[in-house]
Design a protein around this motif. Structure first.
Motif, PDB file in Angstrom:
ATOM      1  N   PHE A  44      22.753  37.033   2.404  1.00 25.19           N
ATOM      2  CA  PHE A  44      21.410  37.702   1.744  1.00 25.19           C
ATOM      3  C   PHE A  44      20.748  36.454   1.122  1.00 25.19           C
ATOM      4  O   PHE A  44      19.512  36.476   1.221  1.00 25.19           O
ATOM      5  CB  PHE A  44      21.610  38.649   0.833  1.00 25.19           C
ATOM      6  N   VAL A  90      16.820  35.330   1.255  1.00 29.39           N
ATOM      7  CA  VAL A  90      16.041  35.233   0.270  1.00 29.39           C
ATOM      8  C   VAL A  90      15.269  34.110   0.365  1.00 29.39           C
ATOM      9  O   VAL A  90      13.999  33.996   0.327  1.00 29.39           O
ATOM     10  CB  VAL A  90      16.760  35.278  -0.919  1.00 29.39           C
ATOM     11  N   ASP A 136      12.301  34.391   2.806  1.00 24.51           N
ATOM     12  CA  ASP A 136      11.393  35.040   2.467  1.00 24.51           C
ATOM     13  C   ASP A 136      10.237  34.155   2.165  1.00 24.51           C
ATOM     14  O   ASP A 136       8.853  34.722   2.003  1.00 24.51           O
ATOM     15  CB  ASP A 136      11.755  35.951   1.378  1.00 24.51           C
ATOM     16  N   HIS A 137      10.721  33.039   1.695  1.00 25.81           N
ATOM     17  CA  HIS A 137       9.622  32.237   1.216  1.00 25.81           C
ATOM     18  C   HIS A 137       9.339  30.981   2.074  1.00 25.81           C
ATOM     19  O   HIS A 137       8.171  30.251   1.765  1.00 25.81           O
ATOM     20  CB  HIS A 137       9.918  31.669  -0.296  1.00 25.81           C
ATOM     21  N   ILE A 138       9.957  30.789   3.216  1.00 23.01           N
ATOM     22  CA  ILE A 138       9.456  29.640   3.971  1.00 23.01           C
ATOM     23  C   ILE A 138       9.820  30.214   5.469  1.00 23.01           C
ATOM     24  O   ILE A 138      10.154  31.194   5.814  1.00 23.01           O
ATOM     25  CB  ILE A 138      10.540  28.519   3.950  1.00 23.01           C
ATOM     26  N   ILE A 167       8.215  26.556  -3.846  1.00 20.77           N
ATOM     27  CA  ILE A 167       8.234  27.797  -3.718  1.00 20.77           C
ATOM     28  C   ILE A 167       8.169  28.645  -4.999  1.00 20.77           C
ATOM     29  O   ILE A 167       9.037  28.372  -5.752  1.00 20.77           O
ATOM     30  CB  ILE A 167       9.733  27.915  -2.905  1.00 20.77           C
ATOM     31  N   GLN A 168       7.297  29.532  -4.749  1.00 21.50           N
ATOM     32  CA  GLN A 168       7.125  30.461  -6.201  1.00 21.50           C
ATOM     33  C   GLN A 168       7.032  29.687  -7.403  1.00 21.50           C
ATOM     34  O   GLN A 168       7.667  29.767  -8.285  1.00 21.50           O
ATOM     35  CB  GLN A 168       8.455  31.276  -6.244  1.00 21.50           C
ATOM     36  N   LEU A 181      13.220  34.638  -7.061  1.00 29.85           N
ATOM     37  CA  LEU A 181      13.102  34.583  -5.812  1.00 29.85           C
ATOM     38  C   LEU A 181      13.511  35.863  -4.931  1.00 29.85           C
ATOM     39  O   LEU A 181      13.002  36.111  -3.652  1.00 29.85           O
ATOM     40  CB  LEU A 181      13.600  33.636  -4.978  1.00 29.85           C
ATOM     41  N   PHE A 182      14.175  36.678  -5.463  1.00 28.58           N
ATOM     42  CA  PHE A 182      14.575  37.884  -4.989  1.00 28.58           C
ATOM     43  C   PHE A 182      13.558  39.041  -4.674  1.00 28.58           C
ATOM     44  O   PHE A 182      12.388  38.885  -5.521  1.00 28.58           O
ATOM     45  CB  PHE A 182      15.561  38.828  -5.831  1.00 28.58           C
TER      46      PHE A 182
END
Lengths: 263, 262, 341
Positions: free
Chosen positions: A42, A46, A49-51, B50-51, B194-195
């Protein structure tokens, strides 16, 4: 060989009976290991989800590496987990003597003495990961590929076993080498990600010295063309066999040393 | 108070010997640093944030979180073993409060761990990975306070898991379960921001984020100003609640011993 | 059956000064200290013999047994058991031997006893009908029935040892090594165990080599004893012979009626030895019955003190062995002891 297969079956039957008696504990074991693995997957999810990709590897490709490592390790954990306990369960309390007075190979006996329930959790989660990752990869799956995957997973498992056996053998000289076994085992965490992200020295180390690279990255790379390691990955089964031979030879040496000092 | 300090000191002496376990732990920690470093380098290869978190802040967060996580364990393991081998009954006859005694032992090992394990690791990390320092002295004080509370929340939780040994046989499985929960929900692997939203909301209602995420976020500047004081408030709430729970469950467990003989 | 020729075992121990400094020093300059655990012993045992192998702690008993079972390789000398060299053919030798180590279990810790036996059946490849027959007999003789379903870790010491013995004899080995099989057991279990060993020896002609600190075990089970001390054999021979040879010592225990300070009567001075006694009113005298008559000692005592009760102890193997150890400790070589006595 046939005798040992039958003998193993008898050992396994006894262990299963005990496991079934403690069903709740069996379930706790399986469930907790699954959750442990799930947590680390997980984490990767996570991040993804951003890259888009890491070093050219997509989420599902990394999942695939992970799946091979988890399934391979389950072979090690279910059947060979007792190697961890060589020092404190056998040599320190003098229980190894018990095995040496029996007409069976002592290594076989140590290994057969335990069937680790938690390993089944590892196996289930490994298969789930593979089942999730494989359909998302752009691959054609025929009988040959499936056969190759099975060979790769078994090789991966054997490498885990061989490395643990090798370092557990130090217990013959130092009574309990568990800290070493543990520290070395932690190196297998490197193999969860594509080896290409690491410094060259680390890559060499994980390929030629403590070959955890063959437990996950190289086997996975065989199926993923762009990796550039397709051919090198074919050495995986050879690496597994070589590791096992070296580890077993070292074990026999340790046993001999043990017989002349007697703990 | 003095006798508990003596107990803590005793444990510190036991731990001073540079044992094989110490070296194994150090080697493993260095390897984890390496994995963290290369992994996040690769993640940031194609983006600068990132974020809104840049690589430097991210590495600072992850490394500090990893070091702090080393402290959120506790005496649960020792307690579980004492329960299994029947030592508890003997300990209860001794002239001290067993909970305080266990905590004293824990403080002893943590002080040694700080000196032998964490400080060298901090030096290595700052030397090789150029991590960032907090901007103001206020932040440093807030972090120290928050980290201390986080560690005690972790210790109390660990104690609660250890007490379960009265009721289960597979102590090892329960520990793995606990470790995974903490690793994941405490934000030790990745900042909780980031979750995905649904998971973040769940996490905010659990005690785990108070162990690692809140203190480390204060350190790395992800939480600032009034938010930081709010975070301390949340931590205090968990600290008190868990301590009350520890006392209540321990009373129940002792009843179990005195009635059923352990 | 078992032959041992000039058997020696030496251990090399690293000598190290205490503390961290010592540890570092030993890394560069290792000093070894050689410990001679067994210093060249010879004996041979025929099929069906029951031999007590005794000696003080650290005398070399366990080391010898480990070499006989093949766990340990000797430094020099030769061992054969049934024509096999145990440490060279360990697994082959293992088929013919049974072993009980008193303080450690041979059974499988977590699984019920019955399952343990079943696994042993497969390990030793015991034919089914033979196994049934053996297990049936053991269950009856050792009263195992109520224990079979219980995991070993839940058994009491006495129960465990009964199960342990059955496991050692299960494959009908031709030799059984018993290393302190009665240690820590209550008298009822001891009796049961001795009876069982004796019976197995008679029924199957099993050779038994027994180490123990309980001389009652030896008296009831063994025909022959080998006494080892400091790695050399002090005595090897029949149990009756040793009694004849060394058993001239008598001990009489007196219980005095009055609580007064005891002083040895002058007439007994130099003739008898006053043994230490914990209670004030009890006095134990030891003497050589060839030179001093028991009746003389008793009459002299009665003329001086009012005697409440008295009791003449048999020449027990225990006292004989104790004597032998003591003499050895006092510095004489064992040959001299044997010559003088």
């Amino acid at each position: 060989m046939r005798r040992y297969t039958r003998l193993y079956w008898e050992f396994a039957k006894s262990h299963m009976k005990v496991m079934m008696e403690y069903r709740i504990d069996f379930l706790i074991g399986v469930f907790s290991v699954m959750l442990e693995q799930f947590a680390s997957i997980f984490f990767v999810k996570v991040v993804f989800d951003h890259i888009e990709q890491i070093n050219g590897w997509s989420f599902y490709e990394i999942l695939f590496i992970y799946g091979i490592a988890a399934t391979g390790r389950s072979i090690h954990q279910i059947f060979f987990d007792n190697l961890w306990t060589l020092g404190w369960q056998y040599i320190r309390p003098g229980k190894l003597d018990r095995l040496l007075i029996r007409p069976v190979n002592p290594l076989f006996h140590v290994v057969a003495d335990r069937l680790h329930q938690d390993g089944f959790g590892q196996l289930i989660i490994g298969l789930i990961i593979l089942g999730t990752a494989i359909p998302q990869l752009d691959l054609v799956w025929g009988a040959a590929e499936i056969g190759m995957l099975v060979i790769m997973i078994i090789s991966s498992g054997l490498i885990f076993v061989a490395i643990n056996l090798f370092f557990a053998t130090f217990s013959f000289w130092m009574i309990d080498s568990l800290p070493i076994v543990w520290a070395v085992f932690n190196m297998s965490d490197f193999a969860r990600y594509p080896l290409t992200i690491y410094h060259k020295g680390i890559r060499m180390f994980l390929t030629w010295v403590v070959p955890y690279g063959f437990t996950a990255f190289y086997p996975a790379a065989y199926f993923i063309d762009k990796s550039g390691y397709k051919e090198f990955a074919l050495w995986t089964p050879v690496a597994a066999i070589v590791c096992c031979v070296i580890a077993y030879a070292f074990w026999n040496r340790g046993l001999k040393a043990f017989a002349s000092t007697g703990s | 108070m003095r006798k508990y300090w003596q107990i803590a000191k005793g444990r510190m002496q036991e731990n001073t010997a540079y044992s094989a376990w110490y070296w194994a732990g150090t080697v493993s920690a260095v390897m984890r640093l390496l994995i963290i470093y290369f992994f996040w380098q690769a993640v940031y290869a194609n983006q600068t944030t990132i974020q809104n978190i840049n690589l430097e802040t991210m590495l600072t967060y992850i490394v500090i979180a990893m070091l702090l996580q080393g402290f959120v364990g506790g005496v649960g393991n020792e307690l579980a073993e004492n329960i299994k081998d029947g030592q508890v009954a003997i300990q209860l006859m001794r002239p001290y409060d067993m909970i305080f005694k266990l905590f004293a032992v824990d403080v002893g090992s943590k002080i040694m761990y700080l000196i032998q394990g964490t400080i060298p690791m901090v030096l290595i990390a700052y030397f090789f990975m150029d991590l960032s320092f907090p901007k103001s002295p206020e932040t440093i004080i807030l972090f120290a306070l928050s980290a201390l509370i986080g560690i005690w929340i972790g210790t109390f939780f660990d104690f609660l898991v250890g007490v379960l040994a009265f009721w289960t046989v597979n102590v090892w499985g329960v520990r793995v379960l606990k470790e995974s929960l903490i690793t994941f929900f405490s934000g030790a692997l990745v900042p909780i921001t980031l979750f995905p939203d649904w998971l973040r909301i769940i996490t905010e209602f659990l005690p785990f984020q108070a162990m690692v995420y809140l203190p480390v976020s204060i350190y790395s500047g992800l939480i600032t100003g009034t938010e930081a004081y709010m975070a301390l408030g949340i931590q205090l709430f968990w600290l008190v609640s868990l301590y009350v729970l520890v006392r209540v469950i321990w009373t129940q467990a002792i009843k179990q011993i005195t009635i059923f003989g352990g | 059956m078992i032959t041992v020729e000039n058997l020696k075992k030496e251990y090399k121990l690293v000598k190290r000064d205490p503390g961290l400094k010592g540890a570092i020093k030993s890394l560069f300059n290792r000093k070894y200290e050689t410990k001679h655990a067994v210093k060249g012993i010879d004996f041979s045992i025929e099929q069906g013999e029951t031999v007590g192998y005794i000696g003080a702690n650290g005398a070399g008993k366990s080391t010898t047994i480990k070499m006989l079972t093949g766990i340990l390789t000797p430094t020099s000398g030769k061992v054969t058991v049934n024509g096999l060299v145990p440490y060279e053919n360990r697994q082959k030798n293992a088929v013919n031997i049974g072993v009980v180590f008193g303080q450690r279990t041979q059974l499988f810790w977590d699984i019920p006893v019955r399952e343990s036996y079943n696994l042993l059946k497969h390990i030793y490849e015991i034919p089914e009908h033979e196994y049934e027959e053996t297990i049936g007999m053991f269950t009856e003789v050792l009263n195992l029935e109520p224990l079979l379903g219980i995991p070993v870790r839940q058994l009491s010491l006495g129960q465990k040892m009964r199960c342990e013995l059955a496991a050692a004899f299960l494959h009908r080995p031709s030799v059984v090594y018993l290393d302190e099989p009665t240690i820590g057991l209550d008298i009822a279990v001891k009796v049961k165990i001795r009876k069982f060993i004796k019976e197995m020896n008679q029924r199957w002609g099993t050779t038994v080599l027994l180490t123990t600190h309980d001389m009652q075990d030896i008296e009831e089970i063994c025909d022959r004893i080998i006494i080892i001390d400091g790695g050399t054999i002090l005595y090897d021979g029949g149990l009756d012979e040793i009694k004849k040879q060394f058993g001239q010592k008598r001990v009489i225990h007196f219980e005095l009626a009055d609580k007064e300070k005891f002083v040895l009567p002058a007439s007994l001075d130099g003739q008898v030895e006053l043994l230490p006694n914990e209670e004030e009113t009890k006095v134990s005298l030891s003497f050589d019955h060839e030179t001093v008559k028991s009746s003389f000692v008793i009459s002299e005592m009665m003329s001086m003190y009012e005697i409440g009760d008295l009791n003449i102890a048999d020449p027990k193997i225990e006292t004989i062995v104790e004597e032998l150890y003591n003499k050895q400790e006092q510095g004489g070589k064992h040959e001299e002891i044997l010559a003088n006595s």
